[in-house]
Motif scaffolding. Structure first.
Motif, short mmCIF file in Angstrom:
data_model
loop_
_atom_site.label_atom_id
_atom_site.label_comp_id
_atom_site.label_asym_id
_atom_site.label_seq_id
_atom_site.Cartn_x
_atom_site.Cartn_y
_atom_site.Cartn_z
N ALA A 85 0.80 -1.24 0.00
CA ALA A 85 0.00 0.00 0.00
C ALA A 85 0.84 1.29 0.00
N ASN A 104 3.69 -9.48 2.43
CA ASN A 104 4.93 -8.72 2.61
C ASN A 104 4.58 -7.31 3.04
N ASP A 137 -3.83 -2.59 3.97
CA ASP A 137 -4.07 -1.75 2.79
C ASP A 137 -5.07 -0.64 3.04
O1 MRU Z 1 -1.32 -7.25 -3.23
P1 MRU Z 1 -0.19 -6.60 -2.48
O2 MRU Z 1 1.08 -7.39 -2.54
O3 MRU Z 1 0.00 -5.16 -2.88
O4 MRU Z 1 -0.68 -6.62 -0.98
C1 MRU Z 1 0.15 -6.10 0.01
C2 MRU Z 1 -0.39 -6.27 1.37
O5 MRU Z 1 -1.45 -6.81 1.57
C3 MRU Z 1 0.38 -5.65 2.48
O6 MRU Z 1 0.22 -6.37 3.67
C4 MRU Z 1 -0.14 -4.23 2.70
O7 MRU Z 1 -0.11 -3.51 1.50
C5 MRU Z 1 0.64 -3.50 3.71
S1 MRU Z 1 2.24 -3.09 3.11
C6 MRU Z 1 3.08 -2.21 4.25
#
Ligand code: MRU
Length: 362
Positions: free
Chosen positions: A56, A162, A241
């Motif tokens: 995010a 991640n 997110d």
């Molecule tokens: O689909 P992604 O890889 O963008 O999803 C990421 C996540 O769900 C993370 O846990 C979230 O963005 C937090 S990142 C600090």
């Protein structure tokens, strides 16, 4: 954070190269560390959509730079608004994307076109710098939670997806306290959910932790409940997110199931986030947060490195079987032990959040 001794952020504009925007191609990790040089808003939109950049806070910062690239060609209001709308559509769930674009537009709408390029790079730079600083602060505020559990000599933390430095501009959210604990000499071990379907845990979190020398073990997403039942998880820290003003948490699909198992096993379930991830306009996460539906092929197929070193995608589902791929879920605030923000920790509730962010009380 450092890779092979070299300090990097996850997005940068190089002094040697002037204006293009650089990112790591996260679809190539952990197999190779490829740097992409982005020069147009369309390339930025593609990078976000295809998840060359993801996470995010990072999506927000990269989108802000995407607006800068467009303004170099045409600083008119019409083009700027069109690029912002195009970038905002790239991924629906992470609120940081819209937050960063709104912040850019607020500044740029009040700037004459001739001064917009400089103003845009300055604002995008501020967004990136602030994200790095906020994540470092999240690390400091999360660290005591780990220290408390480490009093017995060692600590096991479980994380999902991640939420490390690759998902932010630097440090990460959920991983920032983990890095700080490791650097402080704490005997810390991380259970890394592989995070199907795209395996951000197995590919990205494991690579990050390994690069930093943090002990970790990759587990199947379904293993967490079992480990909790057997006392092998001291606490869970995940990223998010979007957090509603009432403390509901949208995060990578599967997070909710971890929160349920954590509640059943009295394992603290913490969520780490910069304030750019709070959507103050939304109260009910289940009905008001749009959940991204990604291609079914991400579920029916899997990508990895073959014995000969080539990267290949193979089908794991039965031929002809359809797949469904909701990419995020919502964990209700009642299952969240608390939130770790750049201003400190709070209860996952409206009162908890406005306690830390009183300027949002209205
Ligand atoms: O689909 P992604 O890889 O963008 O999803 C990421 C996540 O769900 C993370 O846990 C979230 O963005 C937090 S990142 C600090």
């Amino acid at each position: 954070m450092k890779v092979a001794g070299v300090a990097y952020r996850s997005v940068w504009v190089s002094p040697d190269d002037g204006w293009p925007v650089h990112i790591f191609d996260q679809t190539k990790l952990p197999w190779s560390l490829d740097i992409l040089r982005l020069t147009t808003p369309d390339q930025v939109a593609h990078a976000i959509r295809s998840m060359q950049v993801r996470g995010a806070p990072l999506i927000g910062a990269v989108a802000a730079y995407g607006l800068c690239l467009g303004l170099r060609d045409d600083a008119s209001t019409e083009t700027m608004e069109r690029d912002a709308a195009m970038l905002a559509e790239t991924r629906p769930t992470a609120i940081n994307l819209r937050w960063a674009l709104d912040r850019m537009l607020t500044r740029l709408r009040n700037t004459v076109p001739s001064a917009r390029v400089d103003a845009a790079y300055a604002e995008a730079g501020d967004i990136a710098d602030e994200d790095a600083a906020q994540n470092e602060a999240i690390g400091r505020h999360g660290l005591p939670l780990i220290l408390e559990k480490a009093a017995k000599g060692h600590v096991n933390v479980l994380t999902h997806c991640n939420a490390g430095w690759l998902a932010t501009v630097d440090w990460g959210t959920a991983l920032a306290p983990i890095y700080m604990a490791h650097d402080a000499g704490i005997d810390i071990h991380v259970w890394v959910d592989e995070t199907r379907p795209r395996n951000q845990g197995a590919a990205l979190t494991a690579w990050e932790l390994g690069s930093h020398g943090v002990k970790h073990t990759v587990i199947a997403d379904n293993a967490g409940g079992h480990l909790m039942q057997h006392g092998k998880v001291d606490l869970i820290i995940v990223g998010t997110d979007r957090v509603t003003r009432t403390g509901d948490v949208a995060n990578k699909i599967g997070t909710y199931l971890k929160a349920l198992a954590a509640r059943d096993n009295d394992v603290p379930f913490w969520v780490a986030l910069p304030s750019s991830t709070i959507d103050w306009t939304v109260a009910d996460g289940l009905t008001e947060i749009p959940i991204e539906e990604r291609p079914a092929a991400e579920v029916t197929d899997i990508t990895g490195r073959m014995a000969d070193g080539t990267i290949a995608t193979v089908r794991v589902a039965a031929a002809g079987s359809p797949g469904a791929n909701p990419a995020f879920d919502v964990t209700p605030a009642r299952l969240v032990t608390g939130l770790i923000t750049e201003r400190g920790r709070c209860e996952a509730s409206a009162e908890g959040l406005v306690g830390l962010f009183p300027e949002q009380r209205t």
